[in-house]
Scaffold this motif. Structure first.
Motif, PDB file in Angstrom:
ATOM      1  N   GLU A 258      -3.442   7.289  -7.964  1.00 43.44           N
ATOM      2  CA  GLU A 258      -2.134   7.644  -7.558  1.00 43.44           C
ATOM      3  C   GLU A 258      -1.344   6.320  -7.160  1.00 43.44           C
ATOM      4  O   GLU A 258      -2.227   5.264  -7.114  1.00 43.44           O
ATOM      5  CB  GLU A 258      -2.281   8.491  -6.030  1.00 43.44           C
ATOM      6  CG  GLU A 258      -2.847   9.877  -6.412  1.00 43.44           C
ATOM      7  CD  GLU A 258      -3.015  10.606  -5.041  1.00 43.44           C
ATOM      8  OE1 GLU A 258      -2.070  11.555  -4.673  1.00 43.44           O
ATOM      9  OE2 GLU A 258      -3.933  10.439  -4.408  1.00 43.44           O
ATOM     10  N   PRO A 287       2.966   9.577  -3.062  1.00 41.10           N
ATOM     11  CA  PRO A 287       2.167   9.167  -3.870  1.00 41.10           C
ATOM     12  C   PRO A 287       2.581   9.723  -5.395  1.00 41.10           C
ATOM     13  O   PRO A 287       2.943  10.867  -5.265  1.00 41.10           O
ATOM     14  CB  PRO A 287       0.573   9.411  -3.737  1.00 41.10           C
ATOM     15  CG  PRO A 287       0.386   9.426  -2.277  1.00 41.10           C
ATOM     16  CD  PRO A 287       2.033  10.090  -1.701  1.00 41.10           C
ATOM     17  N   ASP A 289       1.543  10.762  -9.293  1.00 48.64           N
ATOM     18  CA  ASP A 289       0.517  10.967 -10.175  1.00 48.64           C
ATOM     19  C   ASP A 289       0.475   9.881 -11.248  1.00 48.64           C
ATOM     20  O   ASP A 289       1.616   9.460 -11.661  1.00 48.64           O
ATOM     21  CB  ASP A 289       0.286  12.428 -10.592  1.00 48.64           C
ATOM     22  CG  ASP A 289      -0.456  13.227  -9.517  1.00 48.64           C
ATOM     23  OD1 ASP A 289      -0.854  12.772  -8.595  1.00 48.64           O
ATOM     24  OD2 ASP A 289       0.302  14.515  -9.395  1.00 48.64           O
ATOM     25  N   LEU A 302      -3.300   3.511  -5.762  1.00 47.20           N
ATOM     26  CA  LEU A 302      -4.381   4.226  -4.877  1.00 47.20           C
ATOM     27  C   LEU A 302      -5.409   4.743  -5.614  1.00 47.20           C
ATOM     28  O   LEU A 302      -5.378   5.120  -6.756  1.00 47.20           O
ATOM     29  CB  LEU A 302      -3.592   5.379  -4.074  1.00 47.20           C
ATOM     30  CG  LEU A 302      -2.409   5.027  -3.159  1.00 47.20           C
ATOM     31  CD1 LEU A 302      -1.858   6.204  -2.684  1.00 47.20           C
ATOM     32  CD2 LEU A 302      -2.622   3.896  -2.037  1.00 47.20           C
ATOM     33  N   THR A 304      -8.865   7.634  -5.557  1.00 52.35           N
ATOM     34  CA  THR A 304      -9.873   8.439  -4.770  1.00 52.35           C
ATOM     35  C   THR A 304     -11.125   8.487  -5.758  1.00 52.35           C
ATOM     36  O   THR A 304     -10.834   8.787  -7.059  1.00 52.35           O
ATOM     37  CB  THR A 304      -9.131   9.866  -4.774  1.00 52.35           C
ATOM     38  OG1 THR A 304      -7.896   9.774  -3.821  1.00 52.35           O
ATOM     39  CG2 THR A 304     -10.082  10.879  -4.114  1.00 52.35           C
ATOM     40  N   TYR A 310     -10.798   7.887  -0.348  1.00 48.57           N
ATOM     41  CA  TYR A 310      -9.609   8.728  -0.627  1.00 48.57           C
ATOM     42  C   TYR A 310      -8.387   8.086  -0.139  1.00 48.57           C
ATOM     43  O   TYR A 310      -7.869   7.612   0.920  1.00 48.57           O
ATOM     44  CB  TYR A 310     -10.219  10.050   0.811  1.00 48.57           C
ATOM     45  CG  TYR A 310      -8.860  11.128   0.558  1.00 48.57           C
ATOM     46  CD1 TYR A 310      -8.835  11.917  -0.461  1.00 48.57           C
ATOM     47  CD2 TYR A 310      -7.790  10.965   1.686  1.00 48.57           C
ATOM     48  CE1 TYR A 310      -7.687  12.860  -0.499  1.00 48.57           C
ATOM     49  CE2 TYR A 310      -6.962  12.028   1.877  1.00 48.57           C
ATOM     50  CZ  TYR A 310      -6.814  12.926   0.283  1.00 48.57           C
ATOM     51  OH  TYR A 310      -5.853  13.644   0.372  1.00 48.57           O
ATOM     52  N   ARG A 311      -7.658   8.358  -1.263  1.00 47.87           N
ATOM     53  CA  ARG A 311      -6.193   7.670  -1.236  1.00 47.87           C
ATOM     54  C   ARG A 311      -6.331   6.219  -0.803  1.00 47.87           C
ATOM     55  O   ARG A 311      -5.741   5.630   0.094  1.00 47.87           O
ATOM     56  CB  ARG A 311      -5.452   8.486  -0.646  1.00 47.87           C
ATOM     57  CG  ARG A 311      -4.818   9.713  -1.417  1.00 47.87           C
ATOM     58  CD  ARG A 311      -3.629  10.492  -0.702  1.00 47.87           C
ATOM     59  NE  ARG A 311      -3.117  11.516  -1.616  1.00 47.87           N
ATOM     60  CZ  ARG A 311      -2.283  12.227  -1.344  1.00 47.87           C
ATOM     61  NH1 ARG A 311      -1.647  12.284  -0.355  1.00 47.87           N
ATOM     62  NH2 ARG A 311      -1.693  13.206  -2.235  1.00 47.87           N
ATOM     63  N   LYS A 313      -6.143   2.422  -0.541  1.00 47.15           N
ATOM     64  CA  LYS A 313      -5.122   1.163  -1.176  1.00 47.15           C
ATOM     65  C   LYS A 313      -5.934   0.186  -1.716  1.00 47.15           C
ATOM     66  O   LYS A 313      -6.503  -0.579  -0.770  1.00 47.15           O
ATOM     67  CB  LYS A 313      -4.170   0.980   0.124  1.00 47.15           C
ATOM     68  CG  LYS A 313      -3.139   1.837   0.402  1.00 47.15           C
ATOM     69  CD  LYS A 313      -2.185   1.253   1.424  1.00 47.15           C
ATOM     70  CE  LYS A 313      -1.355   2.169   1.938  1.00 47.15           C
ATOM     71  NZ  LYS A 313      -0.153   1.569   2.832  1.00 47.15           N
TER      72      LYS A 313
END
Length: 336
Positions: A258, A287, A289, A302, A304, A310-311, A313
């Motif tokens: 993301e 965010p 896609d 980002l 995952t 998870y998300r 940075k």
């Protein structure tokens, strides 16, 4: 995957079949198209340095992913056939001794070397400067068939004893090349069968390209992969393009991506270098896609991942430069 700050540019170590996916094979096919089967043509003189493991406060062992790859059984199996440096030298804890021996082994096997490289361009440049300061001693080792006394690491000495034999002809050739007034094209002169330099020349490494081009004598500089410790992110599908023009193609099957949009779009200056006008995010957007990124827009990445992020940075700012079919392509801009 190799991670380094501030550039975060690394490349995928193709050390075992388990680490190759169908997506990363696109880069292998590009290399094959331009240079043929490197594995069958000769050996890689890749400067590799394993880092020692550390212990976390909870007692877990932690190490660089490249070090774990070097320890893998698959890598050990292909090392003698495809690389000039033996296992013991790669794992020498003294970087200077390791560098000296890797260059020595590369010189001894000069007629087999078809590719030279390291993870980053800075390491390749540093190795040439190291050679410039030590070539006379290296020649003496080759003449006598004996490793220098200051090489005290037992692994290095044992490995050298297996390959180092008196060779006056080779020492004379190296002396003739290295004693020239100019070292322009020195890599091609010492390793005449080399097809390309495989190293990351983008991001923070772009500053080393002019010096590396001086040494390599017209050999292509190939930046193959963009990766960080959070995952393999992209590959270069045009390995022969100039380092300043490299765009990486996202690997959408490696992690879930993301993107946080940056307020100001990226500008391109007269040297075709991307610059950021601002490093703050759009406050009113969430965010984005992978399929919704926009051409010319800058984003913070980002990820995952199946490893539990998870998300997360990553901290890299990238600029979307185009598309390969529907897959976005990008250039590295900087660090958030």
């Amino acid at each position: 995957i190799v991670a380094e700050s501030p550039s975060r540019f690394g490349y995928w170590h193709r050390n075992s079949s388990e680490e190759l996916s169908p997506k990363t094979n696109h880069f292998g096919l590009s290399i094959y198209r331009h240079f043929g089967d490197i594995n069958q043509a000769g050996k890689r003189m890749e400067l590799m340095f394993a880092k020692p493991e550390v212990e976390t406060p909870s007692g877990l062992k932690a190490s660089a992913v490249s070090t774990r790859a070097f320890k893998g059984s698959s890598f050990k199996a292909i090392l003698p056939k495809l690389y000039t440096s033996p296992f013991e030298i790669i794992f020498c804890p003294d970087t200077k001794q390791s560098m000296y021996c890797q260059i020595l082994f590369g010189l001894i096997q000069r007629n087999e070397v078809v590719m030279i490289g390291s993870i980053f361009a800075s390491t390749v440049v540093r190795s040439i400067k190291f050679l410039e300061n030590n070539w006379k001693e290296l020649c003496f080792n080759i003449i006598t068939g004996q490793i220098s006394e200051w090489i005290t690491d037992s692994g290095c000495r044992n490995a050298a004893s297996l390959i180092l034999k008196p060779n006056l002809e080779l020492a004379d050739l190296i002396e003739d090349v290295c004693s020239c007034k100019s070292w322009e094209g020195i890599i091609r002169k010492l390793w005449p069968k080399t097809k390309y330099i495989g190293t990351v020349c983008t991001g923070a490494m772009l500053q080393y390209t002019a010096e590396l081009e001086f040494y390599c004598g017209g050999l292509p500089l190939v930046s193959g992969f963009y990766a960080c410790s959070e995952g393999a992110i992209g590959i270069n599908l045009e390995p022969l393009c100039k380092p300043s023009d490299v765009s990486y193609t996202f690997l959408p099957n490696m992690v879930y991506y993301e993107f946080l949009s940056i307020k100001e779009d990226c500008d391109t200056d007269s040297q075709n270098q991307v610059q950021l006008n601002a490093m703050s995010h759009h406050e009113d957007t969430g965010p984005v896609d992978l399929v919704n990124v926009k051409l010319g827009q800058c984003y913070e990445v980002l990820v995952t991942s199946s490893m539990g992020l998870y998300r997360y940075k990553v901290g890299d700012i990238i600029n979307v430069t185009g598309f390969h079919n529907n897959t976005p392509q990008f250039q590295f801009v900087g660090r958030q």
